[in-house]
Design an enzyme around this catalytic site. Structure first.
Site, PDB file in Angstrom:
ATOM      1  N   LYS A 100      29.172 -29.400 -12.426  1.00 35.61           N
ATOM      2  CA  LYS A 100      28.813 -30.321 -13.507  1.00 35.61           C
ATOM      3  C   LYS A 100      29.890 -31.392 -13.567  1.00 35.61           C
ATOM      4  O   LYS A 100      31.031 -31.141 -13.152  1.00 35.61           O
ATOM      5  CB  LYS A 100      28.747 -29.563 -14.842  1.00 35.61           C
ATOM      6  CG  LYS A 100      27.921 -30.233 -15.901  1.00 35.61           C
ATOM      7  CD  LYS A 100      26.441 -29.927 -15.791  1.00 35.61           C
ATOM      8  CE  LYS A 100      25.645 -30.776 -16.760  1.00 35.61           C
ATOM      9  NZ  LYS A 100      24.225 -30.393 -16.788  1.00 35.61           N
ATOM     10  N   ASP A 104      22.048 -36.066 -16.712  1.00 31.03           N
ATOM     11  CA  ASP A 104      22.163 -35.204 -17.897  1.00 31.03           C
ATOM     12  C   ASP A 104      22.202 -36.176 -19.078  1.00 31.03           C
ATOM     13  O   ASP A 104      21.748 -37.322 -18.943  1.00 31.03           O
ATOM     14  CB  ASP A 104      23.420 -34.320 -17.809  1.00 31.03           C
ATOM     15  CG  ASP A 104      23.453 -33.221 -18.872  1.00 31.03           C
ATOM     16  OD1 ASP A 104      22.707 -32.250 -18.745  1.00 31.03           O
ATOM     17  OD2 ASP A 104      24.215 -33.342 -19.857  1.00 31.03           O
TER      18      ASP A 104
HETATM   19  P1  NDP Z   1      19.063 -37.376 -23.255  1.00 32.35           P
HETATM   20  O1  NDP Z   1      20.316 -38.186 -23.196  1.00 32.35           O
HETATM   21  O2  NDP Z   1      17.842 -37.926 -22.629  1.00 32.35           O
HETATM   22  O3  NDP Z   1      18.716 -36.999 -24.785  1.00 32.35           O
HETATM   23  C1  NDP Z   1      19.620 -36.340 -25.606  1.00 32.35           C
HETATM   24  C2  NDP Z   1      19.009 -36.179 -26.993  1.00 32.35           C
HETATM   25  O4  NDP Z   1      19.863 -35.328 -27.764  1.00 32.35           O
HETATM   26  C3  NDP Z   1      18.888 -37.469 -27.750  1.00 32.35           C
HETATM   27  O5  NDP Z   1      17.766 -37.411 -28.598  1.00 32.35           O
HETATM   28  C4  NDP Z   1      20.172 -37.493 -28.569  1.00 32.35           C
HETATM   29  O6  NDP Z   1      20.109 -38.265 -29.763  1.00 32.35           O
HETATM   30  C5  NDP Z   1      20.304 -36.024 -28.924  1.00 32.35           C
HETATM   31  N1  NDP Z   1      21.713 -35.699 -29.204  1.00 32.35           N
HETATM   32  C6  NDP Z   1      22.799 -35.954 -28.428  1.00 32.35           C
HETATM   33  N2  NDP Z   1      23.917 -35.534 -29.029  1.00 32.35           N
HETATM   34  C7  NDP Z   1      23.525 -34.992 -30.207  1.00 32.35           C
HETATM   35  C8  NDP Z   1      24.210 -34.384 -31.282  1.00 32.35           C
HETATM   36  N3  NDP Z   1      25.550 -34.244 -31.263  1.00 32.35           N
HETATM   37  N4  NDP Z   1      23.463 -33.916 -32.320  1.00 32.35           N
HETATM   38  C9  NDP Z   1      22.121 -34.037 -32.332  1.00 32.35           C
HETATM   39  N5  NDP Z   1      21.431 -34.629 -31.353  1.00 32.35           N
HETATM   40  C10 NDP Z   1      22.114 -35.093 -30.308  1.00 32.35           C
HETATM   41  O7  NDP Z   1      19.457 -35.949 -22.634  1.00 32.35           O
HETATM   42  P2  NDP Z   1      18.508 -34.847 -21.990  1.00 32.35           P
HETATM   43  O8  NDP Z   1      17.234 -34.780 -22.727  1.00 32.35           O
HETATM   44  O9  NDP Z   1      18.506 -35.039 -20.530  1.00 32.35           O
HETATM   45  O10 NDP Z   1      19.363 -33.522 -22.255  1.00 32.35           O
HETATM   46  C11 NDP Z   1      19.255 -32.777 -23.474  1.00 32.35           C
HETATM   47  C12 NDP Z   1      19.847 -31.398 -23.256  1.00 32.35           C
HETATM   48  O11 NDP Z   1      19.135 -30.738 -22.201  1.00 32.35           O
HETATM   49  C13 NDP Z   1      21.316 -31.344 -22.843  1.00 32.35           C
HETATM   50  O12 NDP Z   1      21.908 -30.181 -23.366  1.00 32.35           O
HETATM   51  C14 NDP Z   1      21.240 -31.220 -21.323  1.00 32.35           C
HETATM   52  O13 NDP Z   1      22.405 -30.636 -20.777  1.00 32.35           O
HETATM   53  C15 NDP Z   1      20.035 -30.287 -21.212  1.00 32.35           C
HETATM   54  N6  NDP Z   1      19.381 -30.295 -19.916  1.00 32.35           N
HETATM   55  C16 NDP Z   1      18.887 -31.465 -19.390  1.00 32.35           C
HETATM   56  C17 NDP Z   1      18.229 -31.429 -18.178  1.00 32.35           C
HETATM   57  C18 NDP Z   1      17.561 -32.638 -17.612  1.00 32.35           C
HETATM   58  O14 NDP Z   1      16.856 -32.500 -16.602  1.00 32.35           O
HETATM   59  N7  NDP Z   1      17.712 -33.802 -18.190  1.00 32.35           N
HETATM   60  C19 NDP Z   1      18.138 -30.195 -17.378  1.00 32.35           C
HETATM   61  C20 NDP Z   1      18.606 -29.016 -18.065  1.00 32.35           C
HETATM   62  C21 NDP Z   1      19.233 -29.095 -19.273  1.00 32.35           C
HETATM   63  P3  NDP Z   1      20.954 -39.624 -29.896  1.00 32.35           P
HETATM   64  O15 NDP Z   1      20.072 -40.675 -29.301  1.00 32.35           O
HETATM   65  O16 NDP Z   1      21.179 -39.797 -31.359  1.00 32.35           O
HETATM   66  O17 NDP Z   1      22.239 -39.436 -29.140  1.00 32.35           O
END
Ligand code: NDP
Length: 448
Positions: free
Chosen positions: A130, A170
């Site tokens: 990572k 991510d």
């Molecule tokens: P994105 O950047 O596309 O979206 C992240 C989302 O989470 C946004 O809605 C963001 O809101 C919200 N968020 C971020 N920080 C916080 C916080 N501190 N409190 C509340 N909401 C928060 O990321 P992904 O959708 O790609 O990833 C989301 C999760 O899934 C992560 O944990 C990632 O590691 C995991 N993941 C992702 C994969 C992928 O293929 N993308 C694969 C496997 C796991 P805001 O706009 O306000 O920041």
């Protein structure tokens, strides 16, 4: 592997605390896996070794570097970049890059450790890694983001390669950022290869990679619900987040006839009484992906309520936290259980605190940890690597079929090792199944 010390959960956790006393997230991730794996290892001759766990919990290599860049106004900025190459027993390091101001070594080590077990569960030949940077892309122009990505890759390119380490996206790293980093890697190395996954469709990306984590999550959830003798139709669902994973989870849940009541961002959540429709989800995706808007702005787009905070006070049968680590605590878990929750599957990595996860399991909720539930993303990344190596492109149906099959296999493994009377302890099953493959490979390779 012979060792001087006796293997116990306490002895290994003591070691982790002594090595890095301030790495709270890493300690949490390690403890969630080891609480199930160490009792299992102690019941065997092969894995009952302190030395094995001493190595399993230490990253093979960590690279930390300076990322200098310049804003559109000519101001010089400096961020910190990292790549944690945790475990290569099963294949080249594989795992995403996160650009978020909270990024630090503890968070990246927890993610890389989790990734090692997740990749093992997929059955694909992938090690765990990572990386990322404490760079905040929010509010930055396209040229600033491109400049940052190019500078980040100028250092990272020395440490990665299609047979060494294959990063992906991510939080904060989507297809645009992957494109900029891929372009810079190609210029520096003078090679066009599958060194990153999540690439654009026209230059080696796999169909369904953007959808894979969310779709895979729902394929797993469907199996879990059917195994419990329940059905998905009309089931009420809470989703947190509104990024990549949340959006595609919502899309597939609607397709399965579920009622998705909420989506959120780091400020608050929207509540749609009858369930989010396909058209409403399209508006959310346009708002978040193209306009870079906030979820609160949905109230101008369609009929919904907006509330500050997290969505965990809403009544529902299934919860899918898809935002970030530790977004659901013990208090939230209690409220969800009091409100009739039956299932929770982690779309994000470690969104439940350790106390929340323990409470859910103790209260008979079917709780699926991220390493099993969200493995669809890395699985299709693995399939992208296969397509790149073969220099071919599969159609979406082929990728979807492979994804469904991998999620089914992961569910089977969780069931095999997590059966607990009438119930299934998915956390235990995922930890033990993921561990066995990695440990076997490490032992066979001389413990390295
Ligand atoms: P994105 O950047 O596309 O979206 C992240 C989302 O989470 C946004 O809605 C963001 O809101 C919200 N968020 C971020 N920080 C916080 C916080 N501190 N409190 C509340 N909401 C928060 O990321 P992904 O959708 O790609 O990833 C989301 C999760 O899934 C992560 O944990 C990632 O590691 C995991 N993941 C992702 C994969 C992928 O293929 N993308 C694969 C496997 C796991 P805001 O706009 O306000 O920041």
């Amino acid at each position: 592997m012979k060792s001087e010390k006796e293997l116990t959960l306490e002895s290994v956790m003591d070691l982790i605390r002594k090595r890095d006393p301030h790495q709270e997230e890493f300690r949490q991730a390690a403890s969630e896996v080891l609480q199930w794996v160490i009792p299992f290892a102690k019941s065997t001759d092969k894995y009952n070794s302190y030395a094995l766990f001493e190595r399993l919990t230490e990253a093979e290599r960590i690279i930390q570097f300076r990322v200098p860049w310049v804003t559109d106004d000519g101001i010089s900025m400096t961020n910190r970049g990292y790549r944690v190459q945790f475990n290569s027993a099963l294949g080249p390091y594989k795992g995403g890059l996160r650009f978020h101001p909270d990024v630090n070594l503890s968070i990246l080590k927890f993610l890389a450790f989790e990734q090692t077990f997740k990749n093992s569960l997929t059955g694909l030949p992938l090690g765990g890694g990572k990386g990322g940077a404490d760079f905040n892309p929010k509010g930055r122009s396209n040229s600033e983001i491109m400049g940052f990505c190019q500078s980040f890759m100028t250092e990272l390119h020395r440490h990665i390669g299609p047979a060494t380490d294959i990063p992906a996206g991510d939080i904060g790293v989507g297809s645009a950022e992957i494109g900029y980093m891929f372009g810079q890697y190609k210029r520096l190395s003078n090679t066009f290869n599958g060194v990153l996954t999540g690439k654009g469709n026209s230059f080696g990306g796999s169909l369904l990679r953007p959808e894979a984590t969310g779709f895979g999550l729902l394929y797993f959830v469907e199996e879990m619900i059917n195994t419990a003798g329940d059905q998905t139709k009309d089931m009420t669902v809470l989703i947190s987040g509104s990024g990549n994973v949340a959006q595609h989870s919502c899309m597939k849940a609607i397709e399965m006839g579920m009622k998705v009541l909420t989506m959120s961002d780091s400020d608050g959540y929207i509540y749609v009484k009858g369930g989010i429709t396909e058209e409403q989800l399209e508006s959310v995706m346009e708002l978040k992906n193209e306009k870079k808007g906030r979820i609160s702005e949905c109230t101008d787009l369609f009929d919904c309520e907006y509330h500050e905070g997290t969505p965990w006070s809403v009544e529902a049968t299934l919860a899918l936290p898809c935002a970030t680590q530790n977004e659901l605590n013990e208090k939230d878990a209690k409220r969800l259980v009091d409100n009739g929750l039956k299932y929770l599957a982690e779309g994000a990595n470690m969104p439940c605190t350790d106390k929340a996860a323990a409470y859910l399991i103790e209260n008979g909720i079917r709780f699926v940890p991220g390493k099993a539930a969200n493995a669809g993303g890395v699985s299709v990344s693995g399939l992208e690597m296969t397509q790149n190596a073969m220099r071919i492109k599969w159609d979406a149906d082929r990728v979807d079929k492979e994804l469904r099959n991998i999620m089914h296999q992961i569910h089977e493994q969780c069931t095999t090792y997590g059966q607990d009377g009438e119930n299934i302890n998915y956390e235990k099953g995922a930890a033990i199944a993921g561990f066995i493959t990695v440990a076997d490979a490490m032992i066979a390779q001389g413990g390295v």
